[in-house]
Design a protein around this motif. Sequence first.
Motif, PDB file in Angstrom:
ATOM      1  N   PHE A  22      -7.762 -14.408 -18.550  1.00 45.81           N
ATOM      2  CA  PHE A  22      -6.396 -14.809 -18.876  1.00 45.81           C
ATOM      3  C   PHE A  22      -5.444 -14.007 -18.001  1.00 45.81           C
ATOM      4  CE2 PHE A  22      -2.468 -14.228 -21.343  1.00 45.81           C
ATOM      5  CZ  PHE A  22      -2.117 -15.546 -21.525  1.00 45.81           C
ATOM      6  N   THR A  23      -4.465 -14.668 -17.410  1.00 45.18           N
ATOM      7  CA  THR A  23      -3.529 -14.012 -16.495  1.00 45.18           C
ATOM      8  C   THR A  23      -2.100 -14.311 -16.921  1.00 45.18           C
ATOM      9  OG1 THR A  23      -5.114 -14.270 -14.688  1.00 45.18           O
ATOM     10  CG2 THR A  23      -2.850 -13.835 -14.074  1.00 45.18           C
ATOM     11  N   TYR A  24      -1.246 -13.291 -16.871  1.00 50.63           N
ATOM     12  CA  TYR A  24       0.178 -13.488 -17.119  1.00 50.63           C
ATOM     13  C   TYR A  24       0.971 -12.441 -16.343  1.00 50.63           C
ATOM     14  CZ  TYR A  24      -0.022  -9.688 -20.582  1.00 50.63           C
ATOM     15  OH  TYR A  24      -0.200  -8.489 -21.214  1.00 50.63           O
ATOM     16  N   THR A  25       2.247 -12.727 -16.106  1.00 53.11           N
ATOM     17  CA  THR A  25       3.105 -11.823 -15.355  1.00 53.11           C
ATOM     18  C   THR A  25       3.931 -10.983 -16.322  1.00 53.11           C
ATOM     19  OG1 THR A  25       3.223 -13.351 -13.508  1.00 53.11           O
ATOM     20  CG2 THR A  25       4.942 -11.676 -13.626  1.00 53.11           C
ATOM     21  N   LEU A  26       3.957  -9.688 -16.086  1.00 53.21           N
ATOM     22  CA  LEU A  26       4.761  -8.776 -16.896  1.00 53.21           C
ATOM     23  C   LEU A  26       6.179  -8.745 -16.332  1.00 53.21           C
ATOM     24  CD1 LEU A  26       2.245  -5.866 -17.423  1.00 53.21           C
ATOM     25  CD2 LEU A  26       3.269  -7.281 -19.186  1.00 53.21           C
ATOM     26  N   THR A  58       0.054  -6.135 -27.207  1.00 56.79           N
ATOM     27  CA  THR A  58       0.835  -7.139 -27.911  1.00 56.79           C
ATOM     28  C   THR A  58       1.307  -8.261 -26.993  1.00 56.79           C
ATOM     29  OG1 THR A  58       1.573  -5.434 -29.423  1.00 56.79           O
ATOM     30  CG2 THR A  58       2.820  -7.476 -29.412  1.00 56.79           C
ATOM     31  N   LEU A  59       1.789  -7.902 -25.805  1.00 52.98           N
ATOM     32  CA  LEU A  59       2.276  -8.927 -24.885  1.00 52.98           C
ATOM     33  C   LEU A  59       1.129  -9.857 -24.497  1.00 52.98           C
ATOM     34  CD1 LEU A  59       4.586  -6.913 -22.480  1.00 52.98           C
ATOM     35  CD2 LEU A  59       5.258  -8.484 -24.281  1.00 52.98           C
ATOM     36  N   GLY A  60       1.326 -11.103 -24.675  1.00 47.91           N
ATOM     37  CA  GLY A  60       0.304 -12.061 -24.289  1.00 47.91           C
ATOM     38  C   GLY A  60      -0.832 -12.216 -25.284  1.00 47.91           C
ATOM     39  N   CYS A  61      -0.828 -11.447 -26.382  1.00 44.58           N
ATOM     40  CA  CYS A  61      -1.950 -11.487 -27.334  1.00 44.58           C
ATOM     41  C   CYS A  61      -2.142 -12.873 -27.931  1.00 44.58           C
ATOM     42  CB  CYS A  61      -1.740 -10.462 -28.444  1.00 44.58           C
ATOM     43  SG  CYS A  61      -2.943 -10.582 -29.788  1.00 44.58           S
ATOM     44  N   GLU A  62      -1.084 -13.425 -28.512  1.00 47.34           N
ATOM     45  CA  GLU A  62      -1.235 -14.717 -29.174  1.00 47.34           C
ATOM     46  C   GLU A  62      -1.560 -15.808 -28.171  1.00 47.34           C
ATOM     47  OE1 GLU A  62       1.087 -17.761 -32.153  1.00 47.34           O
ATOM     48  OE2 GLU A  62       1.882 -15.748 -31.850  1.00 47.34           O
ATOM     49  N   GLY A  91       6.761  -6.605 -13.346  1.00 42.46           N
ATOM     50  CA  GLY A  91       6.708  -7.646 -12.338  1.00 42.46           C
ATOM     51  C   GLY A  91       5.311  -7.926 -11.826  1.00 42.46           C
ATOM     52  N   CYS A  92       4.355  -7.063 -12.175  1.00 35.65           N
ATOM     53  CA  CYS A  92       2.997  -7.295 -11.683  1.00 35.65           C
ATOM     54  C   CYS A  92       2.309  -8.363 -12.536  1.00 35.65           C
ATOM     55  CB  CYS A  92       2.194  -6.005 -11.667  1.00 35.65           C
ATOM     56  SG  CYS A  92       1.801  -5.387 -13.299  1.00 35.65           S
ATOM     57  N   THR A  93       1.241  -8.905 -12.003  1.00 29.78           N
ATOM     58  CA  THR A  93       0.445  -9.889 -12.726  1.00 29.78           C
ATOM     59  C   THR A  93      -0.762  -9.179 -13.317  1.00 29.78           C
ATOM     60  OG1 THR A  93       1.173 -11.669 -11.286  1.00 29.78           O
ATOM     61  CG2 THR A  93      -0.865 -12.032 -12.518  1.00 29.78           C
ATOM     62  N   ILE A  94      -0.948  -9.368 -14.609  1.00 27.90           N
ATOM     63  CA  ILE A  94      -2.057  -8.773 -15.348  1.00 27.90           C
ATOM     64  C   ILE A  94      -3.141  -9.834 -15.501  1.00 27.90           C
ATOM     65  CG2 ILE A  94      -2.785  -7.972 -17.637  1.00 27.90           C
ATOM     66  CD1 ILE A  94      -1.215  -5.835 -16.490  1.00 27.90           C
ATOM     67  N   SER A  95      -4.363  -9.441 -15.248  1.00 27.29           N
ATOM     68  CA  SER A  95      -5.507 -10.306 -15.505  1.00 27.29           C
ATOM     69  C   SER A  95      -6.355  -9.618 -16.572  1.00 27.29           C
ATOM     70  CB  SER A  95      -6.318 -10.505 -14.226  1.00 27.29           C
ATOM     71  OG  SER A  95      -7.416 -11.346 -14.477  1.00 27.29           O
TER      72      SER A  95
END
Length: 143
Positions: A22-26, A58-62, A91-95
């Motif tokens: 799962f990937t999202y941008t912070l 918490t961020l992106g958990c749901e 601003g980085c992307t978390i995987s």
Amino acid sequence: MERQTISIDKLKTLLHKPLEPFTYTLSRELVSDYIGTVKNSPDYYYSGLIVPCFILPTLGCEQMISKMLEMKGIVLQGGSTLSVYEQIPVGCTISINAVISNIKESKLDGYMCIITIDKDYYVNDGLVAHCRQLSVVKGAPTS
């Protein structure tokens, strides 16, 4: 539109197997919105450049649980243990690479599924954090 939820039997087949990453941008907005909505949050740690580590689980958990496990029920964060190895810039992307390490079912006060997930957080292919997180899914079907 009817909500579809993965069955507990199918969920059990995923136990100890890597889930789809799962990937999202912070983004600055995501971090600021979170800090602004959490009452008594230690926002003095937030300089606008580095993500406060306490919000990582918490961020992106749901969204992660919904996407990775195809779960559309009520997803609650049940607690977590977090180890952070590097500062994470805004601003980085978390995987996230995750594995379900335990599943428990409860039928008290309605059906609940308690899932333990081990998650590794990566930025640019470098491991920056590890989290063991409990997620509680209320109303998951049994078959």
